[in-house]
Motif scaffolding. Structure first.
Motif, PDB file in Angstrom:
ATOM      1  N   GLN A  38       0.815  -1.218   0.000  1.00 24.18           N
ATOM      2  CA  GLN A  38       0.000   0.000   0.000  1.00 24.18           C
ATOM      3  C   GLN A  38       0.848   1.267   0.000  1.00 24.18           C
ATOM      4  OE1 GLN A  38      -2.557  -0.750   3.342  1.00 24.18           O
ATOM      5  NE2 GLN A  38      -3.938  -2.034   2.148  1.00 24.18           N
ATOM      6  N   TYR A  39       2.082   1.194   0.479  1.00 20.81           N
ATOM      7  CA  TYR A  39       2.967   2.359   0.391  1.00 20.81           C
ATOM      8  C   TYR A  39       3.238   2.731  -1.065  1.00 20.81           C
ATOM      9  CZ  TYR A  39       4.266   2.174   5.354  1.00 20.81           C
ATOM     10  OH  TYR A  39       4.252   2.200   6.724  1.00 20.81           O
ATOM     11  N   PHE A  40       3.246   1.728  -1.949  1.00 18.73           N
ATOM     12  CA  PHE A  40       3.641   1.938  -3.333  1.00 18.73           C
ATOM     13  C   PHE A  40       2.475   2.104  -4.295  1.00 18.73           C
ATOM     14  CE2 PHE A  40       7.021  -0.268  -1.153  1.00 18.73           C
ATOM     15  CZ  PHE A  40       8.120   0.493  -1.489  1.00 18.73           C
ATOM     16  N   SER A  41       1.316   1.523  -3.961  1.00 22.38           N
ATOM     17  CA  SER A  41       0.185   1.567  -4.876  1.00 22.38           C
ATOM     18  C   SER A  41      -1.116   1.306  -4.132  1.00 22.38           C
ATOM     19  CB  SER A  41       0.366   0.494  -5.967  1.00 22.38           C
ATOM     20  OG  SER A  41      -0.784   0.410  -6.771  1.00 22.38           O
ATOM     21  N   PRO A  42      -2.173   2.039  -4.512  1.00 23.26           N
ATOM     22  CA  PRO A  42      -3.485   1.760  -3.913  1.00 23.26           C
ATOM     23  C   PRO A  42      -4.150   0.541  -4.552  1.00 23.26           C
ATOM     24  CG  PRO A  42      -3.651   3.583  -5.459  1.00 23.26           C
ATOM     25  CD  PRO A  42      -2.193   3.214  -5.389  1.00 23.26           C
ATOM     26  N   GLU A  43      -3.608   0.054  -5.656  1.00 24.00           N
ATOM     27  CA  GLU A  43      -4.171  -1.085  -6.379  1.00 24.00           C
ATOM     28  C   GLU A  43      -3.694  -2.400  -5.763  1.00 24.00           C
ATOM     29  OE1 GLU A  43      -6.391  -0.610  -8.828  1.00 24.00           O
ATOM     30  OE2 GLU A  43      -6.162   1.536  -8.416  1.00 24.00           O
ATOM     31  N   PRO A  44      -4.460  -3.475  -5.921  1.00 25.02           N
ATOM     32  CA  PRO A  44      -4.022  -4.786  -5.417  1.00 25.02           C
ATOM     33  C   PRO A  44      -2.738  -5.244  -6.118  1.00 25.02           C
ATOM     34  CG  PRO A  44      -6.359  -4.815  -5.995  1.00 25.02           C
ATOM     35  CD  PRO A  44      -5.805  -3.515  -6.498  1.00 25.02           C
ATOM     36  N   LEU A  45      -1.959  -5.998  -5.400  1.00 29.43           N
ATOM     37  CA  LEU A  45      -0.721  -6.572  -5.936  1.00 29.43           C
ATOM     38  C   LEU A  45      -1.065  -7.549  -7.053  1.00 29.43           C
ATOM     39  CD1 LEU A  45       2.371  -6.809  -5.508  1.00 29.43           C
ATOM     40  CD2 LEU A  45       1.888  -8.633  -3.870  1.00 29.43           C
ATOM     41  N   THR A  46      -0.292  -7.494  -8.144  1.00 29.88           N
ATOM     42  CA  THR A  46      -0.568  -8.350  -9.295  1.00 29.88           C
ATOM     43  C   THR A  46       0.603  -9.292  -9.576  1.00 29.88           C
ATOM     44  OG1 THR A  46       0.403  -6.836 -10.905  1.00 29.88           O
ATOM     45  CG2 THR A  46      -1.932  -6.494 -10.342  1.00 29.88           C
ATOM     46  N   MET A  47       0.321 -10.321 -10.359  1.00 28.27           N
ATOM     47  CA  MET A  47       1.357 -11.257 -10.779  1.00 28.27           C
ATOM     48  C   MET A  47       2.405 -10.534 -11.639  1.00 28.27           C
ATOM     49  SD  MET A  47       2.117 -14.371 -10.091  1.00 28.27           S
ATOM     50  CE  MET A  47       0.703 -15.386  -9.792  1.00 28.27           C
ATOM     51  N   THR A  48       1.998  -9.535 -12.397  1.00 27.85           N
ATOM     52  CA  THR A  48       2.947  -8.753 -13.198  1.00 27.85           C
ATOM     53  C   THR A  48       3.971  -8.072 -12.285  1.00 27.85           C
ATOM     54  OG1 THR A  48       1.291  -8.389 -14.920  1.00 27.85           O
ATOM     55  CG2 THR A  48       3.149  -6.845 -14.850  1.00 27.85           C
ATOM     56  N   GLU A  49       3.515  -7.527 -11.170  1.00 26.19           N
ATOM     57  CA  GLU A  49       4.438  -6.893 -10.225  1.00 26.19           C
ATOM     58  C   GLU A  49       5.374  -7.915  -9.589  1.00 26.19           C
ATOM     59  OE1 GLU A  49       2.206  -3.145  -8.302  1.00 26.19           O
ATOM     60  OE2 GLU A  49       1.012  -4.996  -8.330  1.00 26.19           O
ATOM     61  N   ILE A  50       4.876  -9.111  -9.337  1.00 29.94           N
ATOM     62  CA  ILE A  50       5.713 -10.174  -8.774  1.00 29.94           C
ATOM     63  C   ILE A  50       6.802 -10.551  -9.772  1.00 29.94           C
ATOM     64  CG2 ILE A  50       5.751 -12.594  -8.032  1.00 29.94           C
ATOM     65  CD1 ILE A  50       4.600 -10.617  -5.942  1.00 29.94           C
ATOM     66  N   ARG A  51       6.435 -10.714 -11.042  1.00 24.54           N
ATOM     67  CA  ARG A  51       7.439 -11.006 -12.082  1.00 24.54           C
ATOM     68  C   ARG A  51       8.492  -9.907 -12.118  1.00 24.54           C
ATOM     69  NH1 ARG A  51       3.036 -13.105 -14.680  1.00 24.54           N
ATOM     70  NH2 ARG A  51       2.551 -11.212 -15.839  1.00 24.54           N
ATOM     71  N   HIS A  52       8.044  -8.679 -12.011  1.00 26.38           N
ATOM     72  CA  HIS A  52       8.967  -7.536 -12.002  1.00 26.38           C
ATOM     73  C   HIS A  52       9.886  -7.612 -10.786  1.00 26.38           C
ATOM     74  CE1 HIS A  52      10.138  -3.305 -11.226  1.00 26.38           C
ATOM     75  NE2 HIS A  52      10.334  -3.318 -12.524  1.00 26.38           N
ATOM     76  N   ASP A  53       9.328  -7.926  -9.613  1.00 23.58           N
ATOM     77  CA  ASP A  53      10.137  -8.040  -8.384  1.00 23.58           C
ATOM     78  C   ASP A  53      11.235  -9.097  -8.533  1.00 23.58           C
ATOM     79  OD1 ASP A  53       8.532  -6.142  -7.175  1.00 23.58           O
ATOM     80  OD2 ASP A  53       7.469  -7.562  -5.888  1.00 23.58           O
ATOM     81  N   LEU A  54      10.937 -10.169  -9.258  1.00 22.54           N
ATOM     82  CA  LEU A  54      11.906 -11.254  -9.421  1.00 22.54           C
ATOM     83  C   LEU A  54      13.038 -10.913 -10.391  1.00 22.54           C
ATOM     84  CD1 LEU A  54       9.524 -14.332  -9.470  1.00 22.54           C
ATOM     85  CD2 LEU A  54      11.387 -13.933  -7.837  1.00 22.54           C
ATOM     86  N   THR A  55      12.804  -9.957 -11.281  1.00 26.02           N
ATOM     87  CA  THR A  55      13.788  -9.711 -12.334  1.00 26.02           C
ATOM     88  C   THR A  55      14.351  -8.295 -12.377  1.00 26.02           C
ATOM     89  OG1 THR A  55      12.022  -9.190 -13.915  1.00 26.02           O
ATOM     90  CG2 THR A  55      12.773 -11.487 -13.810  1.00 26.02           C
ATOM     91  N   ALA A  56      13.686  -7.328 -11.799  1.00 28.30           N
ATOM     92  CA  ALA A  56      14.106  -5.924 -11.919  1.00 28.30           C
ATOM     93  C   ALA A  56      15.434  -5.675 -11.218  1.00 28.30           C
ATOM     94  CB  ALA A  56      13.036  -5.002 -11.340  1.00 28.30           C
ATOM     95  N   HIS A  57      16.248  -4.860 -11.860  1.00 23.95           N
ATOM     96  CA  HIS A  57      17.523  -4.450 -11.287  1.00 23.95           C
ATOM     97  C   HIS A  57      17.924  -3.123 -11.918  1.00 23.95           C
ATOM     98  CE1 HIS A  57      19.708  -5.566 -14.960  1.00 23.95           C
ATOM     99  NE2 HIS A  57      18.894  -6.610 -14.994  1.00 23.95           N
ATOM    100  N   PRO A  58      18.795  -2.354 -11.272  1.00 19.88           N
ATOM    101  CA  PRO A  58      19.252  -1.098 -11.869  1.00 19.88           C
ATOM    102  C   PRO A  58      19.929  -1.350 -13.220  1.00 19.88           C
ATOM    103  CG  PRO A  58      19.905  -1.240  -9.563  1.00 19.88           C
ATOM    104  CD  PRO A  58      19.362  -2.580  -9.947  1.00 19.88           C
ATOM    105  N   ASP A  59      19.751  -0.419 -14.142  1.00 14.98           N
ATOM    106  CA  ASP A  59      20.309  -0.559 -15.483  1.00 14.98           C
ATOM    107  C   ASP A  59      21.822  -0.713 -15.486  1.00 14.98           C
ATOM    108  OD1 ASP A  59      17.787  -0.356 -16.586  1.00 14.98           O
ATOM    109  OD2 ASP A  59      17.956   1.801 -16.962  1.00 14.98           O
TER     110      ASP A  59
END
Length: 175
Positions: A38-59
């Motif tokens: 909820q700190y980051f988004s008022p929307e429910p957590l999605t599977m797309t965000e989970i995929r992003h969490d698993l792979t995202a890193h600084p450029d």
């Protein structure tokens, strides 16, 4: 961080690197902590965000520098630890996320994991661990302070829904 080095420090857990195949278990773990999202988004957590969490890193770093470790007790994912190796400098380790399933919170799980991580980091010639935390979350601040982390600068992250989120950098010197 080598999995074997971390596992040797935390023998009571089964630890493994999480992959896209672990998305559902990670979603369930993160959903057990709705306040964090909820700190980051008022929307429910999605599977797309989970995929992003698993792979995202600084450029500026290689994908191989990111590791997402899952910690299991009785074959149940009870915690996740997202690390960036050699970031933002060569002998530093950056904690992108430490989250413990709500059922296991306030039972020393997070403290045990971080103590084991600090020992494994020392064995790996890491001189400091850094992270950012949501500035407004006093409970998280107390957790990190008890582990010897010190507050640094306050930054503001832009949010997808607009606005900014205040975060505080924290560092723990290991040597």
């Amino acid at each position: 961080m080598k999995l074997a080095t971390l596992q040797a420090q935390l023998p009571n857990f089964k630890i493994r690197l999480l992959t896209l195949a672990d998305q559902e278990a990670l979603l369930a773990l993160e959903q057990s902590n709705p306040r964090y999202h909820q700190y980051f988004s008022p929307e429910p957590l999605t599977m797309t965000e989970i995929r992003h969490d698993l792979t995202a890193h600084p450029d500026e770093i290689a994908a191989a520098q990111k590791q997402v470790f899952g910690f299991y007790l009785a074959n149940r994912l009870v915690a996740v630890l997202d690390l960036l190796n050699q970031y933002p400098q060569e002998q530093l380790l950056f904690v992108g996320l430490l989250m413990v399933n709500q059922t296991y919170q306030r039972k020393s799980v997070g403290q045990v994991i971080m103590t084991g991580l600090m020992q494994a980091a020392l064995q790996s010639n890491i001189t400091a661990i850094q992270l950012t935390r949501v500035t407004a979350d006093d409970g998280v601040a107390r957790f990190w302070h008890r582990l010897g982390f010190e507050d640094g600068n306050q930054l503001f992250l832009p949010l997808k829904a607009g606005g900014r989120l205040a975060v505080t950098t924290m560092t723990r010197m290991l040597q």
